[in-house]
Design a protein around this motif. Structure first.
Motif, PDB file in Angstrom:
ATOM      1  N   ALA A 294      -2.207  11.580  -2.490  1.00 32.10           N
ATOM      2  CA  ALA A 294      -1.998  11.729  -3.934  1.00 32.10           C
ATOM      3  C   ALA A 294      -1.722  10.383  -4.596  1.00 32.10           C
ATOM      4  O   ALA A 294      -2.229  10.100  -5.693  1.00 32.10           O
ATOM      5  CB  ALA A 294      -0.842  12.695  -4.187  1.00 32.10           C
ATOM      6  N   LEU A 295      -0.926   9.541  -3.952  1.00 33.33           N
ATOM      7  CA  LEU A 295      -0.585   8.243  -4.547  1.00 33.33           C
ATOM      8  C   LEU A 295      -1.803   7.324  -4.611  1.00 33.33           C
ATOM      9  O   LEU A 295      -1.930   6.536  -5.554  1.00 33.33           O
ATOM     10  CB  LEU A 295       0.535   7.582  -3.751  1.00 33.33           C
ATOM     11  N   ARG A 296      -2.669   7.382  -3.618  1.00 32.97           N
ATOM     12  CA  ARG A 296      -3.875   6.548  -3.680  1.00 32.97           C
ATOM     13  C   ARG A 296      -4.691   6.902  -4.924  1.00 32.97           C
ATOM     14  O   ARG A 296      -5.199   6.012  -5.617  1.00 32.97           O
ATOM     15  CB  ARG A 296      -4.711   6.717  -2.411  1.00 32.97           C
ATOM     16  N   ARG A 297      -4.817   8.185  -5.222  1.00 37.98           N
ATOM     17  CA  ARG A 297      -5.543   8.610  -6.424  1.00 37.98           C
ATOM     18  C   ARG A 297      -4.807   8.166  -7.683  1.00 37.98           C
ATOM     19  O   ARG A 297      -5.430   7.676  -8.643  1.00 37.98           O
ATOM     20  CB  ARG A 297      -5.708  10.125  -6.404  1.00 37.98           C
ATOM     21  N   TYR A 298      -3.486   8.318  -7.693  1.00 36.82           N
ATOM     22  CA  TYR A 298      -2.704   7.926  -8.867  1.00 36.82           C
ATOM     23  C   TYR A 298      -2.830   6.421  -9.120  1.00 36.82           C
ATOM     24  O   TYR A 298      -2.989   5.987 -10.274  1.00 36.82           O
ATOM     25  CB  TYR A 298      -1.236   8.295  -8.657  1.00 36.82           C
ATOM     26  N   VAL A 302      -4.135   4.458 -12.670  1.00 40.98           N
ATOM     27  CA  VAL A 302      -3.384   3.518 -13.512  1.00 40.98           C
ATOM     28  C   VAL A 302      -3.789   2.079 -13.233  1.00 40.98           C
ATOM     29  O   VAL A 302      -3.124   1.139 -13.697  1.00 40.98           O
ATOM     30  CB  VAL A 302      -1.867   3.701 -13.322  1.00 40.98           C
ATOM     31  N   ASP A 303      -4.882   1.906 -12.494  1.00 39.58           N
ATOM     32  CA  ASP A 303      -5.437   0.581 -12.202  1.00 39.58           C
ATOM     33  C   ASP A 303      -4.410  -0.320 -11.505  1.00 39.58           C
ATOM     34  O   ASP A 303      -4.252  -1.493 -11.843  1.00 39.58           O
ATOM     35  CB  ASP A 303      -5.936  -0.083 -13.491  1.00 39.58           C
ATOM     36  N   GLU A 304      -3.737   0.248 -10.535  1.00 37.29           N
ATOM     37  CA  GLU A 304      -2.743  -0.490  -9.744  1.00 37.29           C
ATOM     38  C   GLU A 304      -3.334  -0.688  -8.343  1.00 37.29           C
ATOM     39  O   GLU A 304      -3.683   0.295  -7.663  1.00 37.29           O
ATOM     40  CB  GLU A 304      -1.436   0.305  -9.656  1.00 37.29           C
ATOM     41  N   ASP A 341      -3.804   2.301   1.517  1.00 40.91           N
ATOM     42  CA  ASP A 341      -4.862   1.296   1.466  1.00 40.91           C
ATOM     43  C   ASP A 341      -6.140   1.754   2.163  1.00 40.91           C
ATOM     44  O   ASP A 341      -7.044   0.955   2.394  1.00 40.91           O
ATOM     45  CB  ASP A 341      -4.365  -0.012   2.088  1.00 40.91           C
ATOM     46  N   THR A 342      -6.224   3.031   2.492  1.00 43.06           N
ATOM     47  CA  THR A 342      -7.425   3.559   3.145  1.00 43.06           C
ATOM     48  C   THR A 342      -7.781   4.927   2.583  1.00 43.06           C
ATOM     49  O   THR A 342      -6.911   5.683   2.160  1.00 43.06           O
ATOM     50  CB  THR A 342      -7.217   3.665   4.668  1.00 43.06           C
ATOM     51  N   ASP A 343      -9.084   5.236   2.614  1.00 46.28           N
ATOM     52  CA  ASP A 343      -9.559   6.568   2.233  1.00 46.28           C
ATOM     53  C   ASP A 343      -9.649   7.499   3.435  1.00 46.28           C
ATOM     54  O   ASP A 343      -9.881   8.702   3.278  1.00 46.28           O
ATOM     55  CB  ASP A 343     -10.950   6.469   1.591  1.00 46.28           C
ATOM     56  N   TYR A 463      -1.654  16.049  -8.515  1.00 45.68           N
ATOM     57  CA  TYR A 463      -2.398  15.346  -7.469  1.00 45.68           C
ATOM     58  C   TYR A 463      -1.952  15.766  -6.078  1.00 45.68           C
ATOM     59  O   TYR A 463      -2.736  15.723  -5.122  1.00 45.68           O
ATOM     60  CB  TYR A 463      -2.240  13.837  -7.651  1.00 45.68           C
ATOM     61  N   LEU A 464      -0.679  16.155  -5.922  1.00 45.10           N
ATOM     62  CA  LEU A 464      -0.230  16.691  -4.634  1.00 45.10           C
ATOM     63  C   LEU A 464      -1.000  17.968  -4.288  1.00 45.10           C
ATOM     64  O   LEU A 464      -1.445  18.153  -3.153  1.00 45.10           O
ATOM     65  CB  LEU A 464       1.273  16.994  -4.673  1.00 45.10           C
ATOM     66  N   ALA A 465      -1.124  18.854  -5.284  1.00 44.82           N
ATOM     67  CA  ALA A 465      -1.848  20.110  -5.056  1.00 44.82           C
ATOM     68  C   ALA A 465      -3.303  19.834  -4.694  1.00 44.82           C
ATOM     69  O   ALA A 465      -3.869  20.469  -3.785  1.00 44.82           O
ATOM     70  CB  ALA A 465      -1.764  20.987  -6.304  1.00 44.82           C
TER      71      ALA A 465
END
Length: 483
Positions: A294-298, A302-304, A341-343, A463-465
């Motif tokens: 979820a955090l990778r998507r977030y 936010v372009d972080e 840092d990985t998909d 995003y968790l869901a």
């Protein structure tokens, strides 16, 4: 089921009594700042019983007001005596000194009473510091939620009690019997003492020589753990151990404002158990994999783009390891690689499991010395939070606390408790924390963040869901098991 206030106590003039704070509890008093008040909240969502009209919550409030604040810890107020400014202590006051109209309030959620409006009112209540000239707690009854629901929110200072103890207290406060109608309010129920373990209650008669040997053994154990931590910070270890203060700096580690954004979501626990089985890890590991996804998507939203993976500081209770009977704070952290840092979900799962196992072995392997090591490890963190400089050397990127809740249905005077949402403290350099609690077959996720440092944090729950659905449909199980 009220519990007497724990010792040690001392006379504080007249009939008042004092309780000196433990070192870590006193640290929460020192860390109180405008942008980072040191309280936590616990919100329980209830459904009005079948057969009762919509006036049930207000009638419940009237009943609750008939009880004085007689419960243990709800009658503690911060002592302002000169010595207590140096060494913080609680003064124990009588019920007639506690203004219940101040501490217990009724609030109405804005129409239409959905999840967005509910999150807004919880965020507003959570942002306001406690009045430390009074007992350090408030209870808010929130009415007019959609679907015939209401909520009770407890706000309490962290120096009074740790999160695990207050959650267990609130679970014990509720009833497994839907027909029970005699439950007192929290401030009359109180916070029971933690039962003493056998080791904690046995008298120590081994003598001075044995004590010296224990001290030397403790020093050696703590020094060895500290050396391992330093090595982990200097070099990436093959066993997955991650060191504190060795994290990529990013938006979550900026300075914060007093504003708060609370995001709440409830997901099916069975899905996380299935992921845990697939990856050969624990439920906490499954949460880590889903959170990392979820955090990778977030972060992309936010372009972080941190230069390496985010690291979670996972709150860990040391109460069993240190064999304490106190109800104060006995907590530490392990540090988990979230592999943002990985998909590759299979790679993320392997890294999460490896890092959490290494962290547990490192910390809990110290046994009774774990708290000594933790105090040493956390000292820079505590000092930074007292001075508001935590953003200069962040301990972690995101804090995560996964807590046991209720396995079966619970009720308050017939109203079913459908979810529990705890929050804890954020700081400069630690702008978001996630608390997860199991609740009758569900997992309740609650993000507490600063909206300035963590914009659009309401997306995190959604995003968790989506992440759990993605992982369920992935080949992570085949990849890890070799099927």
């Amino acid at each position: 089921m009220n519990a007497p206030t724990t010792n040690p106590t001392a006379r504080a003039g007249g009939n008042a009594m004092k309780k000196r704070m433990a070192l870590l509890d006193g640290g929460f008093i020192r860390m109180d700042r405008t942008e980072s008040p040191q309280h936590g909240t616990v919100t329980i969502v209830f459904r009005i019983p079948d057969g009762s009209d919509d006036g049930f919550p207000l009638r419940l409030a009237d009943t609750m007001r008939q009880h004085a604040a007689t419960g243990a810890r709800f009658n503690w107020v911060l002592s302002t005596d000169f010595v207590d400014n140096l060494f913080p202590a609680w003064k124990i006051v009588s019920p007639n000194e506690i203004d219940l109209d101040f501490h217990f309030r009724v609030a109405r959620v804005s129409a239409p009473g959905g999840e967005t409006e509910f999150a807004e009112i919880v965020s507003r209540i959570s942002a306001v510091p406690l009045d430390m000239s009074r007992p350090a707690w408030e209870v808010h009854l929130i009415t007019e939620l959609s679907d015939r629901r209401f909520a009770i929110l407890l706000k309490m200072h962290h120096a009074i009690v740790d999160g695990m103890t207050i959650l267990q207290t609130m679970i014990e406060w509720l009833s497994a019997d839907p027909a029970a109608t005699d439950t007192p309010p929290l401030w009359a129920f109180g916070v029971p003492d933690v039962p003493a373990t056998a080791a904690a209650t046995e008298p120590n008669s081994r003598g001075a020589l044995a004590s010296i040997r224990d001290a030397a053994s403790s020093l050696a154990a703590v020094a060895g753990a500290a050396k391992a931590t330093i090595n982990a910070a200097r070099h990436r270890r093959n066993d997955g151990l991650h060191a504190p203060y060795a994290v990529p700096k990013m938006a979550f580690n900026k300075t914060i404002t007093p504003d708060r954004s609370i995001s709440m979501t409830v997901l099916d626990q069975s899905k996380f158990k299935a992921v845990a089985s697939d990856i050969g890890g624990t439920l906490n590991d499954a949460v880590g994999v889903v959170l990392g996804t979820a955090l990778r998507r977030y972060l992309a939203d936010v372009d972080e783009r941190p230069d390496r993976s985010l690291v979670a500081g996972v709150l860990t209770s040391l109460r069993t390891a240190v064999e304490t009977t106190a109800g104060g704070n006995v907590i530490s952290f392990i540090f988990a690689d979230l592999a943002t840092d990985t998909d590759d979900i299979a790679d993320r799962a392997q890294r999460v499991v490896r890092s959490t196992r290494a962290g547990k072995e490192h910390l809990l392997g110290l046994g009774k010395n774990a708290m000594r090591y933790s105090m040493m490890m956390l000292l820079p963190y505590i000092v930074a939070n007292i001075t508001g400089t935590g953003h200069r050397m962040p301990l972690y990127n995101i804090a995560v606390s996964n807590l046991p809740g209720s396995r079966g249905p619970l009720y308050l005077n017939g109203a079913a408790a459908e979810a529990m949402h705890p929050t804890t403290i954020i700081y400069n350099g630690a702008a978001v924390v996630l608390v997860i609690i199991s609740w009758n077959g569900k997992l309740c996720f609650t993000f507490n963040s600063c909206p300035t440092a963590v914009p659009r944090s309401d997306r995190l729950g959604a995003y968790l869901a989506d992440a759990i659905a993605t992982i369920e449909g992935s080949s992570v199980s085949t990849s890890l098991r070799g099927d």
